[in-house]
Design a protein around this motif. Structure first.
Motif, PDB file in Angstrom:
ATOM      1  N   ALA A  35       0.837  -1.194   0.000  1.00 13.93           N
ATOM      2  CA  ALA A  35       0.000   0.000   0.000  1.00 13.93           C
ATOM      3  C   ALA A  35       0.874   1.247   0.000  1.00 13.93           C
ATOM      4  O   ALA A  35       2.007   1.236   0.466  1.00 13.93           O
ATOM      5  CB  ALA A  35      -0.916  -0.006   1.219  1.00 13.93           C
ATOM      6  N   TRP A  37       0.157   3.848   1.721  1.00 10.52           N
ATOM      7  CA  TRP A  37       0.159   4.332   3.114  1.00 10.52           C
ATOM      8  C   TRP A  37      -0.608   3.367   3.982  1.00 10.52           C
ATOM      9  O   TRP A  37      -1.579   2.762   3.539  1.00 10.52           O
ATOM     10  CB  TRP A  37      -0.482   5.716   3.171  1.00 10.52           C
ATOM     11  N   ASN A  38      -0.150   3.179   5.211  1.00 10.63           N
ATOM     12  CA  ASN A  38      -0.930   2.423   6.190  1.00 10.63           C
ATOM     13  C   ASN A  38      -0.612   2.942   7.580  1.00 10.63           C
ATOM     14  O   ASN A  38       0.452   3.514   7.818  1.00 10.63           O
ATOM     15  CB  ASN A  38      -0.689   0.915   6.072  1.00 10.63           C
ATOM     16  N   LEU A  53      -7.532  10.558   4.358  1.00 16.58           N
ATOM     17  CA  LEU A  53      -7.848   9.285   4.995  1.00 16.58           C
ATOM     18  C   LEU A  53      -7.665   9.411   6.501  1.00 16.58           C
ATOM     19  O   LEU A  53      -6.683  10.010   6.961  1.00 16.58           O
ATOM     20  CB  LEU A  53      -6.924   8.179   4.485  1.00 16.58           C
ATOM     21  N   VAL A  67      -5.532   0.917   9.028  1.00 17.40           N
ATOM     22  CA  VAL A  67      -6.038   1.346   7.733  1.00 17.40           C
ATOM     23  C   VAL A  67      -4.897   1.335   6.723  1.00 17.40           C
ATOM     24  O   VAL A  67      -3.744   1.599   7.078  1.00 17.40           O
ATOM     25  CB  VAL A  67      -6.693   2.748   7.833  1.00 17.40           C
ATOM     26  N   TRP A  68      -5.203   0.999   5.479  1.00 15.85           N
ATOM     27  CA  TRP A  68      -4.224   1.061   4.393  1.00 15.85           C
ATOM     28  C   TRP A  68      -4.870   1.794   3.217  1.00 15.85           C
ATOM     29  O   TRP A  68      -6.089   1.855   3.094  1.00 15.85           O
ATOM     30  CB  TRP A  68      -3.784  -0.341   3.953  1.00 15.85           C
ATOM     31  N   ALA A  69      -4.035   2.356   2.351  1.00 17.63           N
ATOM     32  CA  ALA A  69      -4.565   3.077   1.190  1.00 17.63           C
ATOM     33  C   ALA A  69      -3.593   3.010   0.027  1.00 17.63           C
ATOM     34  O   ALA A  69      -2.390   3.196   0.198  1.00 17.63           O
ATOM     35  CB  ALA A  69      -4.839   4.536   1.552  1.00 17.63           C
ATOM     36  N   ASN A  70      -4.127   2.730  -1.149  1.00 15.76           N
ATOM     37  CA  ASN A  70      -3.387   2.898  -2.392  1.00 15.76           C
ATOM     38  C   ASN A  70      -3.617   4.287  -2.968  1.00 15.76           C
ATOM     39  O   ASN A  70      -2.816   4.795  -3.743  1.00 15.76           O
ATOM     40  CB  ASN A  70      -3.806   1.840  -3.409  1.00 15.76           C
ATOM     41  N   SER A  71      -4.756   4.884  -2.600  1.00 15.91           N
ATOM     42  CA  SER A  71      -5.105   6.243  -2.994  1.00 15.91           C
ATOM     43  C   SER A  71      -6.234   6.680  -2.073  1.00 15.91           C
ATOM     44  O   SER A  71      -6.700   5.899  -1.233  1.00 15.91           O
ATOM     45  CB  SER A  71      -5.557   6.297  -4.457  1.00 15.91           C
ATOM     46  N   ASN A  74      -9.137   4.276  -3.086  1.00 15.85           N
ATOM     47  CA  ASN A  74      -8.954   2.821  -3.003  1.00 15.85           C
ATOM     48  C   ASN A  74      -8.200   2.533  -1.711  1.00 15.85           C
ATOM     49  O   ASN A  74      -6.992   2.749  -1.621  1.00 15.85           O
ATOM     50  CB  ASN A  74      -8.191   2.300  -4.220  1.00 15.85           C
ATOM     51  N   TRP A  75      -8.932   2.063  -0.726  1.00 16.97           N
ATOM     52  CA  TRP A  75      -8.357   1.897   0.603  1.00 16.97           C
ATOM     53  C   TRP A  75      -9.187   0.882   1.398  1.00 16.97           C
ATOM     54  O   TRP A  75     -10.236   0.433   0.947  1.00 16.97           O
ATOM     55  CB  TRP A  75      -8.328   3.230   1.353  1.00 16.97           C
ATOM     56  N   SER A  93     -12.701   8.229   4.259  1.00 18.33           N
ATOM     57  CA  SER A  93     -12.015   9.081   3.296  1.00 18.33           C
ATOM     58  C   SER A  93     -12.863  10.331   3.096  1.00 18.33           C
ATOM     59  O   SER A  93     -14.067  10.221   2.857  1.00 18.33           O
ATOM     60  CB  SER A  93     -11.838   8.348   1.967  1.00 18.33           C
TER      61      SER A  93
END
Length: 238
Positions: A35, A37-38, A53, A67-71, A74-75, A93
């Protein structure tokens, strides 16, 4: 819902600090690909491509959550909250709008989520005016022993969905909840007609300036650890 709305709002501006969670939990909660970000911090937050986020573990008696996020669109979140009552968290988000209802030409959102079949939670939009006097919730699905604050005002078909509308007050602000009459994991919501219905048809508020449009998971319990994934989210309008 329990009258704790103000806490949920205020937690988004409190500085982050880490929960006592192992690094392995954070890794287990992330998707197969790395990811962008997490975070397992209680108030962990970041901004990605115009969305902010938040991990946002704000309720009492909470367990572990990452929590994790690709954008920003999309998380996902892994949450292990005990099977007790009361909202534990609202990972979300957020997109900032900052326009009055009459100046908005459009405001809509599309969502596609993958959610568990157990636990107690709702998948919802949480929309605020800039003064935080009014909260508009749009529940697109719910599971377990959860329900909206206030009293039923009947059903309404508007914005692309059929809702049961609830009106209440949590002691700090008015809360208007639109609960979809059947669960959905994907769709598009035309938000502006709902705001105009509250303003023009019901007269429950005036020409408010809409500040935040948040989308996430209001989790009451998820014992053993459950995954909530936002495959795609868009908030557009102006």
């Amino acid at each position: 819902m329990a009258p704790t709305r103000t806490l949920k709002r205020l937690t988004t501006v409190i500085p982050a600090f880490a929960l006592a969670l192992g690094a392995s939990i954070g890794l287990a909660s992330a998707p197969a690909q790395a990811a962008v970000w997490n975070s397992c911090d209680q108030w962990g937050n970041t901004t990605l491509n115009g969305y902010t986020l938040y991990n946002n573990i704000w309720g009492s008696g909470a367990g572990s959550q990452c929590v994790w996020a690709n954008s920003g669109t999309n998380w996902g979140v892994w949450a292990d909250h005990p099977g007790t009552g009361g909202i534990k968290s609202y990972p979300n988000s957020k997109k900032v709008i900052n326009k009055s209802i009459t100046s908005l030409g459009s405001l809509s959102s599309s969502y596609h989520v993958s959610v568990p079949s157990s636990g107690a939670y709702n998948t919802s939009y949480d929309i605020w005016d800039t003064d935080y006097d009014y909260e508009i919730m749009l529940w697109v699905n719910r599971t377990g022993a959860v329900g909206p604050l206030g009293t039923s005002q009947g059903n309404l078909t508007l914005g692309g969905h059929t809702w049961t509308v609830y009106k209440g007050n949590n002691g700090a602000n008015e809360v208007f909840s639109f609960v979809r009459t059947s669960n959905s994991t994907s769709g598009t919501v035309d938000i502006l007609p709902l705001l105009k219905w509250i303003k023009d048809t019901k007269g429950w508020f005036g020409n408010e300036t809409i500040g935040d449009v948040q989308f996430g998971y209001e989790i009451t319990s998820s014992p053993g650890g459950l995954d909530f994934v936002t495959n795609n989210l868009t908030v557009s309008g102006g």
